[in-house]
Design an enzyme around this catalytic site. Structure first.
Site, PDB file in Angstrom:
ATOM      1  N   GLU A 256       0.891  -1.173   0.000  1.00  0.00           N
ATOM      2  CA  GLU A 256       0.000   0.000   0.000  1.00  0.00           C
ATOM      3  C   GLU A 256       0.917   1.207   0.000  1.00  0.00           C
ATOM      4  OE1 GLU A 256      -3.151  -0.201  -0.276  1.00  0.00           O
ATOM      5  OE2 GLU A 256      -3.376  -2.344   0.073  1.00  0.00           O
ATOM      6  N   CYS A 296      -2.836   8.720   3.196  1.00  0.00           N
ATOM      7  CA  CYS A 296      -2.571   8.190   1.856  1.00  0.00           C
ATOM      8  C   CYS A 296      -3.757   8.432   0.939  1.00  0.00           C
ATOM      9  CB  CYS A 296      -2.265   6.699   1.948  1.00  0.00           C
ATOM     10  SG  CYS A 296      -3.539   5.798   2.854  1.00  0.00           S
TER      11      CYS A 296
HETATM   12  P1  NAP Z   1       8.304   5.176   4.582  1.00  0.00           P
HETATM   13  O1  NAP Z   1       9.390   6.101   4.890  1.00  0.00           O
HETATM   14  O2  NAP Z   1       8.275   4.515   3.265  1.00  0.00           O
HETATM   15  O3  NAP Z   1       8.315   4.079   5.765  1.00  0.00           O
HETATM   16  C1  NAP Z   1       7.313   3.101   5.851  1.00  0.00           C
HETATM   17  C2  NAP Z   1       7.773   1.980   6.755  1.00  0.00           C
HETATM   18  O4  NAP Z   1       8.865   1.300   6.134  1.00  0.00           O
HETATM   19  C3  NAP Z   1       8.293   2.460   8.122  1.00  0.00           C
HETATM   20  O5  NAP Z   1       7.877   1.540   9.110  1.00  0.00           O
HETATM   21  C4  NAP Z   1       9.800   2.401   7.937  1.00  0.00           C
HETATM   22  O6  NAP Z   1      10.495   2.212   9.134  1.00  0.00           O
HETATM   23  C5  NAP Z   1       9.897   1.156   7.082  1.00  0.00           C
HETATM   24  N1  NAP Z   1      11.184   1.009   6.407  1.00  0.00           N
HETATM   25  C6  NAP Z   1      11.886   1.951   5.757  1.00  0.00           C
HETATM   26  N2  NAP Z   1      13.013   1.403   5.253  1.00  0.00           N
HETATM   27  C7  NAP Z   1      13.002   0.102   5.608  1.00  0.00           C
HETATM   28  C8  NAP Z   1      13.889  -0.992   5.397  1.00  0.00           C
HETATM   29  N3  NAP Z   1      15.007  -0.847   4.711  1.00  0.00           N
HETATM   30  N4  NAP Z   1      13.544  -2.199   5.904  1.00  0.00           N
HETATM   31  C9  NAP Z   1      12.406  -2.359   6.602  1.00  0.00           C
HETATM   32  N5  NAP Z   1      11.532  -1.364   6.844  1.00  0.00           N
HETATM   33  C10 NAP Z   1      11.815  -0.149   6.347  1.00  0.00           C
HETATM   34  O7  NAP Z   1       6.867   5.870   4.724  1.00  0.00           O
HETATM   35  P2  NAP Z   1       6.356   6.830   5.879  1.00  0.00           P
HETATM   36  O8  NAP Z   1       7.107   8.117   5.778  1.00  0.00           O
HETATM   37  O9  NAP Z   1       6.304   6.121   7.180  1.00  0.00           O
HETATM   38  O10 NAP Z   1       4.836   7.052   5.442  1.00  0.00           O
HETATM   39  C11 NAP Z   1       4.430   7.992   4.483  1.00  0.00           C
HETATM   40  C12 NAP Z   1       4.167   7.353   3.155  1.00  0.00           C
HETATM   41  O11 NAP Z   1       3.299   6.236   3.332  1.00  0.00           O
HETATM   42  C13 NAP Z   1       3.451   8.282   2.207  1.00  0.00           C
HETATM   43  O12 NAP Z   1       4.073   8.184   0.957  1.00  0.00           O
HETATM   44  C14 NAP Z   1       2.017   7.733   2.158  1.00  0.00           C
HETATM   45  O13 NAP Z   1       1.345   7.982   0.954  1.00  0.00           O
HETATM   46  C15 NAP Z   1       2.227   6.287   2.392  1.00  0.00           C
HETATM   47  N6  NAP Z   1       1.052   5.664   2.987  1.00  0.00           N
HETATM   48  C16 NAP Z   1       0.303   4.799   2.251  1.00  0.00           C
HETATM   49  C17 NAP Z   1      -0.826   4.205   2.800  1.00  0.00           C
HETATM   50  C18 NAP Z   1      -1.685   3.247   2.015  1.00  0.00           C
HETATM   51  O14 NAP Z   1      -2.518   2.574   2.626  1.00  0.00           O
HETATM   52  N7  NAP Z   1      -1.541   3.157   0.715  1.00  0.00           N
HETATM   53  C19 NAP Z   1      -1.186   4.475   4.124  1.00  0.00           C
HETATM   54  C20 NAP Z   1      -0.392   5.344   4.852  1.00  0.00           C
HETATM   55  C21 NAP Z   1       0.725   5.934   4.269  1.00  0.00           C
HETATM   56  P3  NAP Z   1      11.138   3.443   9.918  1.00  0.00           P
HETATM   57  O15 NAP Z   1      10.047   4.325  10.344  1.00  0.00           O
HETATM   58  O16 NAP Z   1      11.828   2.756  11.055  1.00  0.00           O
HETATM   59  O17 NAP Z   1      12.083   4.105   8.953  1.00  0.00           O
END
Ligand code: NAP
Length: 521
Positions: A256, A296
């Site tokens: 997602e 999102c």
């Molecule tokens: P993100 O930076 O992509 O991080 C998402 C998750 O991935 C976090 O738990 C992060 O952990 C983890 N992560 C990052 N690098 C990783 C790795 N190498 N190995 C394992 N896990 C890793 O996103 P965000 O800033 O939290 O959220 C914002 C984004 O999410 C926006 O682009 C939004 O559109 C999207 N979003 C989508 C939905 C949907 O349902 N489609 C819902 C909500 C948000 P850490 O925090 O520890 O870095």
């Protein structure tokens, strides 16, 4: 200052090094620290596979449904505490925090009811069987069985409660144990919610584990029967997917990701005031403000008939002028700060990039301001900002750059549903498209052109204006997920989301034996 813990292999784990500080985004004061350094992820996966999985698979759907209800009740009892933590950790106002916390309990409630309705069975037969040979001695039927692996949930920062429990509800109902890694920045809420469930003994041991902090080599250890359910940015998704083991073992991965959702105003609604137009204004203004635009499903692109764009701009600005940005501890504040410094910097950068490509600011500063009730110079406040691109084909950045904050862009189109549909499609795949029209023929054309580019179409009309809940809500009964850029995943949607954690098996043989194996009543 609180030290967050992880819960793995039946114990609470506290790291001795590698801590990252978490701050209150309104004041920048440190509130907690997080680290999972040294945590044994291989043992955690083994614990889920050997303890949690068998315990859940021994339960019927009705029993798992009852379990979800108990989890829901316990979280509800702690609602105020979770809302307070949400305010402090994520910067949301209480109503915005309830969108996350009540979203979690509402989803658990829905799936508890679904579990009850599936009854005392452990398998999920699908549809009608079919005679495959000359007689019923060779019959076929599909059934779904729980996958004998671990459901690993990696969640985004913006929904620490809902994101965790919308995945857990589906995995648990399917019979899979969950190992969840919340986003580090907002892990305070997720850790407390998990603690309530674990200390209450509400799920079998091994069915629920939590890693607060970096997941180490967790994803490298996933195998063919595990499920990786990821929510976050498209960039992170691309990196996580690209692992040898996930590719060669065909681990199921559900993504997602981010989404440049569109709201489209049709000419029949734009040309007169009425319930559908009022709904459009209310929905779009809420989508910009709610959770400081960190959803999102928030509206990022607003397509308006050329002749209506100036009037709509004035009407929307009037709505946004009512937003009070500041520290949600102040009761007059209606929009809190962005959740982290990185989010603030990314929003400011996003607006700058847009301005370089012919987009202009028509309302709001497009950058940080001090917030009401917050110390001067502190806090990640970014007031609502409305942009405008008069040539949506030239300003391609509007269709490619997600600004994850209270920012949306107005764009004109010629009033034809076909053109609106093509502009929606330029987002490369979205979670939701909201369309405001009372004209069935106009809506049919738009759905035909844009339908396969979006996971959900929300129709705002005079008929729905009194009762529609808004385009930004991912409801458990409706599909959440979208094609292309939105990740290509499918969550919720009733049984759709549960089936992500089950394996479909085609059974063939004598009808009586096959129907017995499939769990047909
Ligand atoms: P993100 O930076 O992509 O991080 C998402 C998750 O991935 C976090 O738990 C992060 O952990 C983890 N992560 C990052 N690098 C990783 C790795 N190498 N190995 C394992 N896990 C890793 O996103 P965000 O800033 O939290 O959220 C914002 C984004 O999410 C926006 O682009 C939004 O559109 C999207 N979003 C989508 C939905 C949907 O349902 N489609 C819902 C909500 C948000 P850490 O925090 O520890 O870095």
């Amino acid at each position: 200052m609180k030290t967050l813990r992880s819960y793995v292999s039946g114990e609470w784990y506290v790291a001795t090094e590698g801590y990252v500080p978490l701050v209150n985004p309104s004041t920048e004061e440190e509130i907690a620290r997080v680290s999972a350094a040294g945590l044994d992820v291989a043992a955690a996966l083994d614990h889920a596979r050997t303890e949690g999985g068998p315990a859940l698979r021994a339960m019927t759907f009705a029993e798992r449904g009852a379990m979800l209800k108990n989890v829901m009740k316990a979280l509800r009892q702690h609602r105020d505490e979770l809302l307070d933590l949400s305010l402090e950790n994520t910067g949301t106002t209480r109503p915005d925090g309830s969108f996350d916390v009540d979203g979690a309990t509402g989803t658990l409630y829905f799936y508890s009811g679904l579990g009850q309705s599936l009854g005392d069975r452990k398998l999920l037969p699908e549809g009608e069987g079919m005679q495959l040979g000359k007689s019923e001695g060779f019959w076929g039927h599909h059934t779904l069985v729980p996958r004998r692996g671990v459901a690993v949930a990696i969640n985004a920062f913006n929904f620490p409660a809902w994101g965790l429990f919308e995945k857990a509800a589906c995995a648990w109902l399917a019979g899979m144990p969950m190992l969840a890694k919340p986003a580090t920045a907002t892990a305070v809420v997720a850790e407390r919610a998990a603690e309530i469930v674990i200390q209450g003994g509400l799920v079998p041991e091994g069915a629920f584990q939590l890693i607060c902090g970096g997941p180490g080599e967790l994803l490298d250890l996933l195998g063919p029967l595990d499920v990786l359910a990821f929510t976050g940015s498209a960039d992170t998704a691309a990196k996580l997917r690209d692992r040898d083991n996930l590719r060669t073992l065909n681990t199921r991965v559900n993504v997602e990701a981010d989404s440049l959702n569109a709201a489209v105003l049709a000419p029949d609604v734009a040309s007169q005031t009425g319930p559908a137009y009022d709904l459009f204004l209310k929905d779009v203004a809420r989508e910009i403000r709610q959770k400081t635009g960190q959803k999102c499903t928030a509206v990022r692109r607003i397509f308006l008939p050329e002749e209506a764009i100036d009037k709509v701009q004035r009407d929307l600005v009037a709505q946004l002028e009512e937003v009070v940005t500041g520290n949600p501890e102040d009761d007059s504040v209606t929009m809190g700060p962005l959740a982290t410094k990185q989010q603030l910097e990314d929003c400011e950068r996003g607006v700058e990039e847009m301005l370089k490509q012919g987009v202009r600011v028509v309302y709001g500063p497009g950058q940080r301001r001090d917030g009401k009730g917050a110390p001067e110079g502190k806090g990640y406040f970014f007031p609502p900002t409305l942009l405008r691109a008069d040539d949506p084909d030239a300003a391609q950045i509007v269709h490619t750059r997600e600004i994850f904050g209270p920012v949306a862009t107005l764009m004109p189109y010629d009033g034809r549903a076909e053109q609106a549909g093509k502009l929606v499609a330029q987002g490369g795949g979205t979670l939701v498209t909201s369309v405001y029209s009372n004209s069935p023929s106009w809506l049919h054309v738009l759905a035909d052109v844009a339908g396969s580019w979006t996971g959900r179409i929300y129709v705002g009309s005079d008929g729905s204006s009194e009762v529609a809940l808004g385009s930004g809500i991912a409801m458990p009964a409706s599909l959440h997920g979208g094609p292309g850029r939105a990740g290509g995943g499918e969550e919720l949607g009733g049984l759709v989301g549960v089936k992500r954690y089950m394996q479909r098996v085609a059974l063939q043989g004598d009808r009586e034996l096959v129907e017995g194996l499939a769990g047909v009543d």
